[in-house]
Design a protein around this motif. Structure first.
Motif, PDB file in Angstrom:
ATOM      1  N   UNK A  19     -28.680 -13.081   7.793  1.00 37.52           N
ATOM      2  CA  UNK A  19     -29.159 -14.446   8.021  1.00 37.52           C
ATOM      3  C   UNK A  19     -30.172 -14.601   9.143  1.00 37.52           C
ATOM      4  N   UNK A  20     -30.366 -13.589   9.965  1.00 34.17           N
ATOM      5  CA  UNK A  20     -31.370 -13.721  11.019  1.00 34.17           C
ATOM      6  C   UNK A  20     -31.058 -12.953  12.284  1.00 34.17           C
ATOM      7  N   UNK A  21     -29.825 -13.038  12.763  1.00 34.19           N
ATOM      8  CA  UNK A  21     -29.440 -12.349  13.993  1.00 34.19           C
ATOM      9  C   UNK A  21     -29.428 -10.838  13.763  1.00 34.19           C
ATOM     10  N   UNK A  22     -30.067 -10.099  14.646  1.00 28.77           N
ATOM     11  CA  UNK A  22     -30.162  -8.657  14.472  1.00 28.77           C
ATOM     12  C   UNK A  22     -28.786  -7.994  14.513  1.00 28.77           C
ATOM     13  N   UNK A  46     -36.632 -12.327  10.696  1.00 24.23           N
ATOM     14  CA  UNK A  46     -37.043 -12.575  12.075  1.00 24.23           C
ATOM     15  C   UNK A  46     -37.748 -11.399  12.736  1.00 24.23           C
ATOM     16  N   UNK A  47     -38.490 -11.682  13.824  1.00 24.92           N
ATOM     17  CA  UNK A  47     -39.254 -10.633  14.521  1.00 24.92           C
ATOM     18  C   UNK A  47     -38.384  -9.543  15.128  1.00 24.92           C
ATOM     19  N   UNK A  48     -37.146  -9.868  15.546  1.00 28.89           N
ATOM     20  CA  UNK A  48     -36.284  -8.844  16.132  1.00 28.89           C
ATOM     21  C   UNK A  48     -35.915  -7.780  15.106  1.00 28.89           C
ATOM     22  N   UNK A 123     -24.933 -12.762   3.446  1.00 25.46           N
ATOM     23  CA  UNK A 123     -25.622 -13.961   2.983  1.00 25.46           C
ATOM     24  C   UNK A 123     -25.415 -15.126   3.950  1.00 25.46           C
ATOM     25  N   UNK A 124     -26.361 -16.061   3.947  1.00 26.94           N
ATOM     26  CA  UNK A 124     -26.359 -17.155   4.916  1.00 26.94           C
ATOM     27  C   UNK A 124     -25.131 -18.052   4.792  1.00 26.94           C
ATOM     28  N   UNK A 125     -24.585 -18.191   3.589  1.00 29.18           N
ATOM     29  CA  UNK A 125     -23.411 -19.051   3.404  1.00 29.18           C
ATOM     30  C   UNK A 125     -22.239 -18.565   4.250  1.00 29.18           C
ATOM     31  N   UNK A 126     -22.011 -17.263   4.268  1.00 28.78           N
ATOM     32  CA  UNK A 126     -20.902 -16.712   5.054  1.00 28.78           C
ATOM     33  C   UNK A 126     -21.136 -16.917   6.544  1.00 28.78           C
ATOM     34  N   UNK A 204     -29.271 -20.430  10.868  1.00 32.17           N
ATOM     35  CA  UNK A 204     -27.947 -19.826  11.075  1.00 32.17           C
ATOM     36  C   UNK A 204     -28.052 -18.489  11.798  1.00 32.17           C
ATOM     37  N   UNK A 205     -27.242 -18.327  12.832  1.00 35.41           N
ATOM     38  CA  UNK A 205     -27.063 -17.136  13.677  1.00 35.41           C
ATOM     39  C   UNK A 205     -28.194 -16.899  14.659  1.00 35.41           C
ATOM     40  N   UNK A 206     -29.256 -17.655  14.597  1.00 37.66           N
ATOM     41  CA  UNK A 206     -30.388 -17.432  15.508  1.00 37.66           C
ATOM     42  C   UNK A 206     -30.175 -18.203  16.818  1.00 37.66           C
ATOM     43  N   UNK A 207     -30.942 -17.898  17.855  1.00 39.25           N
ATOM     44  CA  UNK A 207     -30.770 -18.601  19.130  1.00 39.25           C
ATOM     45  C   UNK A 207     -30.946 -20.111  19.015  1.00 39.25           C
TER      46      UNK A 207
END
Length: 259
Positions: A19-22, A46-48, A123-126, A204-207
Motif C-alpha cells: 500500500x505504500x509504506x516500505x 512511492x519514492x522510498x 493489498x490496500x484493503x488489509x 494508507x500506511x504513508x506518513x
C-alpha cells in the motif's frame, strides 16, 4: 508462482509493492527490485520503494479519470524490454492481482513467449482495515468481504447494489472517491441505511495517512475533502478503543478526522 521459460528471452516478475509504506514490502519484492535490470512501475508506488531498485525506472502510471499510459503501450514496454533479455519487474501498487490489469499483461507476455512469475503484495484493503483497528471479517457480522471498484473502463462501475445494501455487509471500495455520490445514491436506492458506517483511509500506511469516519449519508460530502488515493471501507467504523490511544496515532503519523 513460477513458470518455465517459453523461449530464451528475458523474464518478467509481477511484483505487488504493497500500500505504500516500505516496511510492508515483502522480502521477495525487495530481492526482485535489487536484481531487476528494468522496473516498470505504476504512479502510486512511492519514492522510498522505487529507491530500492538498482535498475532503470520507467513510469507507466494510470490515473482514474486523468492522464494515463495506454494499456497497449504498457504491454509493449514490458514485452520490448524483456525481449532484449532484460530481467524486468512490473511493479504495481498494493497486490498486482487486484485491479492491476494483470491478466492483460500476462497474455501479452505469453503471446511473445516470455517467461513470467508473480510475487503478490499486501493489498490496500488489509492495510486500511488495520489502520482503523478493524478486521475485514467478523463472526456474527459478515461471512464475506467484497472488494469492488468505483469505476472501470466504462466510467462509474455498477455492482450488486441490492446485495451490498443488506445490513452487515462489508466492502472495500477502491478508486471510489470520484464515484462517491454515485455509490451513495445506488446503495440508498436499494435500501441501505444512511447511518451505515463508511471509513475513508487516504494514503494508507504513508506518513500523510488520514482516516475520515463518515456514514453512507455523508459519504459524498466527506469524500470531497480528500486529495490523495483512498480506500473506502463500507460497513466499518474506526475502533472506538483506538481513540483512547493518541500516542499510537502520533507515533504512526496517523490523523483521524470524524465527519
Amino acid at each position: 508462482m513460477s513458470h518455465q521459460p517459453l523461449t530464451h528471452n528475458g523474464a518478467v516478475t509481477f511484483v505487488g509493492a504493497g500500500p505504500g509504506c516500505v516496511d510492508m514490502l515483502t522480502m521477495g519484492a525487495f530481492r526482485a527490485l535489487q536484481e531487476a535490470d528494468v522496473v516498470i512501475h505504476d504512479r502510486l508506488v512511492g519514492p522510498e520503494i522505487l529507491a530500492l531498485a538498482k535498475g532503470t525506472l520507467i513510469d507507466a502510471g494510470k490515473e482514474g479519470f486523468g492522464p494515463s499510459t495506454p494499456q497497449s503501450a504498457i504491454n509493449a514496454l514490458i514485452v520490448g524490454h524483456a525481449g532484449t533479455g532484460a530481467r524486468v519487474v512490473r511493479l504495481k501498487g498494493g497486490d498486482c492481482g487486484i485491479f492491476g490489469r494483470l491478466d492483460e499483461e500476462i497474455e501479452a507476455l505469453e503471446a511473445a513467449g516470455i517467461q513470467w512469475s508473480i510475487l503478490p503484495g499486501l493489498t490496500s484493503a488489509a492495510a486500511a482495515a488495520a489502520a482503523i483497528g478493524q478486521s475485514l471479517t467478523k463472526r456474527g457480522r459478515n461471512r464475506g468481504l467484497r472488494i469492488v471498484t468505483g469505476h472501470d473502463m466504462d466510467g462509474f462501475a455498477d455492482q450488486d447494489w441490492k446485495g451490498l445494501a443488506r445490513s452487515g455487509e462489508v466492502a472495500a471500495i477502491y478508486m471510489g472517491k470520484k464515484a462517491s455520490r454515485f455509490i451513495q445514491g445506488r446503495l440508498m436506492m436499494h435500501g441501505a441505511d444512511a447511518n451505515t458506517p463508511v471509513t475513508l483511509v487516504e494514503n494508507a500506511t504513508r506518513p500523510d495517512q488520514r482516516i475520515v469516519a463518515a456514514t453512507l449519508g455523508t459519504l459524498s460530502d466527506t469524500a470531497t475533502c480528500l486529495t490523495g488515493p483512498a480506500v473506502m471501507l463500507y460497513g466499518l467504523a474506526p475502533r472506538a478503543a483506538a481513540q483512547a490511544l493518541p500516542e499510537l496515532h502520533e507515533a504512526s503519523g496517523l490523523k483521524e478526522v470524524t465527519a
